[in-house]
Design a protein around this motif. Structure first.
Motif, PDB file in Angstrom:
ATOM      1  N   ILE A  20       0.844  -1.195   0.000  1.00 24.22           N
ATOM      2  CA  ILE A  20       0.000   0.000   0.000  1.00 24.22           C
ATOM      3  C   ILE A  20       0.880   1.246   0.000  1.00 24.22           C
ATOM      4  O   ILE A  20       0.626   2.203  -0.751  1.00 24.22           O
ATOM      5  N   ASN A  21       1.920   1.243   0.832  1.00 19.49           N
ATOM      6  CA  ASN A  21       2.837   2.390   0.852  1.00 19.49           C
ATOM      7  C   ASN A  21       3.513   2.580  -0.501  1.00 19.49           C
ATOM      8  O   ASN A  21       3.766   3.711  -0.916  1.00 19.49           O
ATOM      9  N   LYS A  22       3.795   1.472  -1.191  1.00 20.04           N
ATOM     10  CA  LYS A  22       4.399   1.565  -2.527  1.00 20.04           C
ATOM     11  C   LYS A  22       3.435   2.253  -3.494  1.00 20.04           C
ATOM     12  O   LYS A  22       3.858   3.061  -4.326  1.00 20.04           O
ATOM     13  N   VAL A  23       2.150   1.970  -3.375  1.00 17.82           N
ATOM     14  CA  VAL A  23       1.159   2.630  -4.233  1.00 17.82           C
ATOM     15  C   VAL A  23       1.199   4.136  -3.997  1.00 17.82           C
ATOM     16  O   VAL A  23       1.273   4.928  -4.943  1.00 17.82           O
ATOM     17  N   TYR A  24       1.157   4.541  -2.727  1.00 18.49           N
ATOM     18  CA  TYR A  24       1.204   5.972  -2.422  1.00 18.49           C
ATOM     19  C   TYR A  24       2.483   6.615  -2.969  1.00 18.49           C
ATOM     20  O   TYR A  24       2.433   7.676  -3.585  1.00 18.49           O
ATOM     21  N   THR A  25       3.622   5.942  -2.765  1.00 17.36           N
ATOM     22  CA  THR A  25       4.899   6.469  -3.253  1.00 17.36           C
ATOM     23  C   THR A  25       4.902   6.582  -4.770  1.00 17.36           C
ATOM     24  O   THR A  25       5.274   7.619  -5.328  1.00 17.36           O
TER      25      THR A  25
ATOM     26  N   LYS B  10      -8.319   9.200  -1.283  1.00 15.58           N
ATOM     27  CA  LYS B  10      -9.590   8.475  -1.376  1.00 15.58           C
ATOM     28  C   LYS B  10      -9.689   7.569  -2.606  1.00 15.58           C
ATOM     29  O   LYS B  10     -10.204   6.447  -2.496  1.00 15.58           O
ATOM     30  N   PRO B  11      -9.191   7.964  -3.782  1.00 17.47           N
ATOM     31  CA  PRO B  11      -9.216   7.020  -4.913  1.00 17.47           C
ATOM     32  C   PRO B  11      -8.381   5.767  -4.642  1.00 17.47           C
ATOM     33  O   PRO B  11      -8.730   4.677  -5.102  1.00 17.47           O
ATOM     34  N   VAL B  12      -7.300   5.908  -3.879  1.00 16.38           N
ATOM     35  CA  VAL B  12      -6.488   4.739  -3.515  1.00 16.38           C
ATOM     36  C   VAL B  12      -7.312   3.821  -2.615  1.00 16.38           C
ATOM     37  O   VAL B  12      -7.320   2.598  -2.797  1.00 16.38           O
ATOM     38  N   TRP B  13      -8.015   4.403  -1.651  1.00 17.63           N
ATOM     39  CA  TRP B  13      -8.861   3.604  -0.759  1.00 17.63           C
ATOM     40  C   TRP B  13      -9.921   2.842  -1.556  1.00 17.63           C
ATOM     41  O   TRP B  13     -10.168   1.670  -1.296  1.00 17.63           O
ATOM     42  N   ASN B  14     -10.534   3.512  -2.523  1.00 17.19           N
ATOM     43  CA  ASN B  14     -11.554   2.856  -3.345  1.00 17.19           C
ATOM     44  C   ASN B  14     -10.961   1.705  -4.150  1.00 17.19           C
ATOM     45  O   ASN B  14     -11.543   0.622  -4.219  1.00 17.19           O
ATOM     46  N   ALA B  15      -9.797   1.941  -4.755  1.00 15.64           N
ATOM     47  CA  ALA B  15      -9.137   0.895  -5.539  1.00 15.64           C
ATOM     48  C   ALA B  15      -8.699  -0.257  -4.640  1.00 15.64           C
ATOM     49  O   ALA B  15      -8.820  -1.432  -5.018  1.00 15.64           O
TER      50      ALA B  15
END
Length: 157
Positions: A27-32, A112-117
């Motif tokens: 998940i942290n990799k997605v944010y990064t 929020k789009p990350v949370w949805n995905a």
């Protein structure tokens, strides 16, 4: 069958920790990768503040079932990042209410789009399994009697 699978319930906690570490790392990799300055460990606070607008440290700690000091440290980090603001409570002068700063609200829109995905992705993984229901049962059982007591009751000393 790998080492951990072979040991079954003896390493249940280790397996959960490994899965949790992997999950948070991914998940942290997605944010990064998306250039979003957010840590997965901040999720609970962000989610609660989004849902409630403002909460005290005690309310956050109680809801997340985490120690007051752990939440205090996390809030301090979020303050240093200028993502949250603490203001004196209208109800109790000793209490501080935590709410998003403008920067925190802007970050919330990005995450929020990350949370949805993430929710969609995990639903795909979990739709064929009742693992969440089983986790709830395990958590409930631990609430009835702590694990350490259950183990000690089975040891003939």
């Amino acid at each position: 069958m790998n080492f951990y699978q072979e040991l079954g319930p003896l390493v249940f906690g280790t397996r959960l920790k490994r899965l949790s570490d992997y999950f948070l790392s991914e998940i942290n990799k997605v944010y990064t990768d998306l250039g979003i300055p957010f840590e997965a460990s901040w999720f609970g606070v962000f989610y609660l503040l989004d849902k409630h607008g403002s909460l005290s440290i005690y309310e956050i700690a109680d809801t997340l079932d985490v120690s007051h000091s752990a939440i205090s440290q996390l809030i301090k980090t979020l303050q240093e990042q200028k993502l949250v603001i603490l203001t004196p409570s209208n109800d109790d002068g000793r209490r501080k209410d935590i709410h998003f700063s403008t920067k925190g609200k802007e970050l919330l829109v990005k995450i929020k789009p990350v949370w949805n995905a993430l929710s969609q992705t995990m639903n795909t993984f979990l739709e064929e399994s009742d693992v969440l229901q089983k986790l709830i049962k395990i958590e409930d059982r631990f609430g009835e009697m702590p694990l350490n007591e259950r183990i000690k009751s089975k040891i003939n000393v």
